[in-house]
Scaffold this active site. Structure first.
Site, mmCIF file in Angstrom:
data_model
loop_
_atom_site.group_PDB
_atom_site.id
_atom_site.type_symbol
_atom_site.label_atom_id
_atom_site.label_comp_id
_atom_site.label_asym_id
_atom_site.label_seq_id
_atom_site.Cartn_x
_atom_site.Cartn_y
_atom_site.Cartn_z
ATOM 1 C CB SER A 21 -30.412 36.687 4.506
ATOM 2 O OG SER A 21 -31.604 35.945 4.645
ATOM 3 C CG ASN A 127 -34.341 37.755 -0.813
ATOM 4 O OD1 ASN A 127 -33.925 38.107 -1.920
ATOM 5 N ND2 ASN A 127 -34.229 36.517 -0.369
ATOM 6 C CB CYS A 130 -34.776 34.480 -3.787
ATOM 7 S SG CYS A 130 -34.508 32.701 -3.683
ATOM 8 C CE LYS A 164 -28.796 39.037 -0.234
ATOM 9 N NZ LYS A 164 -28.583 38.075 0.830
ATOM 10 C CB THR A 192 -26.499 33.446 -5.042
ATOM 11 O OG1 THR A 192 -27.912 33.309 -5.174
ATOM 12 C CG2 THR A 192 -26.098 33.150 -3.614
ATOM 13 N N GLY A 243 -18.464 36.000 -1.145
ATOM 14 C CA GLY A 243 -17.170 35.340 -1.059
ATOM 15 C C GLY A 243 -16.251 35.804 0.052
#
Ligand SMILES: Cc1cc2nc3c(=O)[nH]c(=O)nc-3n(C[C@H](O)[C@H](O)[C@H](O)COP(=O)(O)O)c2cc1C
Length: 303
Positions: A21, A127, A130, A164, A192, A243
């Site tokens: 996403s 999500n 974030c 997520k 992340t 990655g």
């Protein structure tokens, strides 16, 4: 030719490769970047219930083998998404995952119930992780909040739900278990890693938001271990990400237990990388005597 199809929550993907996403504009691709129809699925940039502008610039910063971003989910809001972008996404000939983020449980359920009513949506991705917003988004950093958010949506929506997760926790496998218990059908592992950079000439944080999320090859070993340890704990399918740049990286994730893999940052470096990853997986299976990609999922756990 090996069978590249995989299954997630009863839905068949033609191959196990999809964009992560926020890193792939499926309806706005330049002509020479391949067709979304060749991918296992597509995912929109996370949307929120109400329109919001996103974070102050600078929003991205290059790091060794990766990037920091603090985009902050700029969103046209649910209404606009449903009338404008969603019909165009639903027309593309592949599976569609719609990524949503709520700042409250009521927002999550409002988003999910409206999206679940729309034609052409195969999955909803929550999500819950974030790292770049001042509003509440850290659901996946607390097992109780994570469970509450997922189970509230689960009660309202029959469509497959992908949770997520955040890597910014002590043990992501514990969070994965909480998500599974709350009714998630699949997991995206992971978002992340929170980080920052400092501009030494301006002598200020480099990002307008001060911190951001680190992604790209720099995080691959960290995210790969998150997938490996999650696979040992849960039985629901995992979409592995973090990655991935080459087909070899994707194979590592599949062997670690991912049913599918998502490519994020590397789409900015090489817009054709997902196509190359699909053909690389195909060639690897063929060369190593596998007739289906499903045969290698989790194989690294045998030793
Ligand atoms: C520019 C950028 C924007 C992103 N936006 C979102 C987003 O809107 N929603 C989300 O769930 N993840 C978002 N992510 C996280 C990615 O989907 C992915 O989980 C993460 O970047 C790890 O994959 P990668 O190392 O291949 O980039 C974003 C990542 C980047 C680099």
């Amino acid at each position: 030719m090996p069978d590249l199809s995989v299954e997630i929550a009863g839905v068949t993907l033609k191959n196990p490769v999809l964009p992560a996403s926020g890193t792939y504009e499926a309806t706005r691709l330049p002509a020479d970047t391949g067709s979304p129809a060749g991918l296992g699925a597509i995912v929109n940039k996370t949307i929120t219930l109400r329109p919001q502008p996103g974070n102050p610039p600078p929003r991205t910063w290059e790091t060794p083998c990766g990037m920091l971003n603090s985009i902050g989910i700029p969103s046209a809001g649910l209404k606009e998404f449903i009338t404008d972008e969603l019909p165009r996404l639903a027309r593309l000939d592949t599976r569609l995952i719609v990524s949503i983020a709520g700042f409250t449980i009521a927002e999550f359920t409002a988003l999910a119930t409206r999206i679940a009513d729309q034609p052409g949506v195969n999955f909803i991705e929550l999500n819950l992780s974030c790292p770049n917003l001042k509003k509440h988004t850290a659901w996946a950093q607390d097992a109780v909040q994570l469970k509450n958010a997922i189970s509230a949506v689960r009660k309202k929506v029959a469509l497959p739900l992908i949770a997520k997760l955040s890597p910014n926790v002590t043990d992501i496998a514990e969070m994965a278990l909480a998500a599974q218990d709350a009714g998630a059908d699949a997991l995206s592992v992971a978002n992340t890693f929170r980080g920052m950079a400092i501009d030494i000439l301006a002598r200020t944080p480099a990002l307008g938001n001060i911190s951001g999320g680190l992604s790209g090859p720099a995080i691959r070993p960290l995210a790969l271990y998150a997938v490996y340890s999650t696979y040992r704990k849960v039985h629901i399918p995992i979409i592995g990400m973090g990655g991935i740049a080459r087909w070899q990286d994707a194979i590592e994730y599949l062997l670690a237990g991912a049913n599918a893999v998502a490519v994020g940052m590397y789409n900015f470096v090489d817009p054709l990388c997902m196509n190359n990853i699909i053909s690389g997986i195909d060639a690897y299976l063929d060369k190593n005597g596998f007739s289906s990609v499903k045969e290698i999922i989790g194989l690294a756990h045998r030793t």
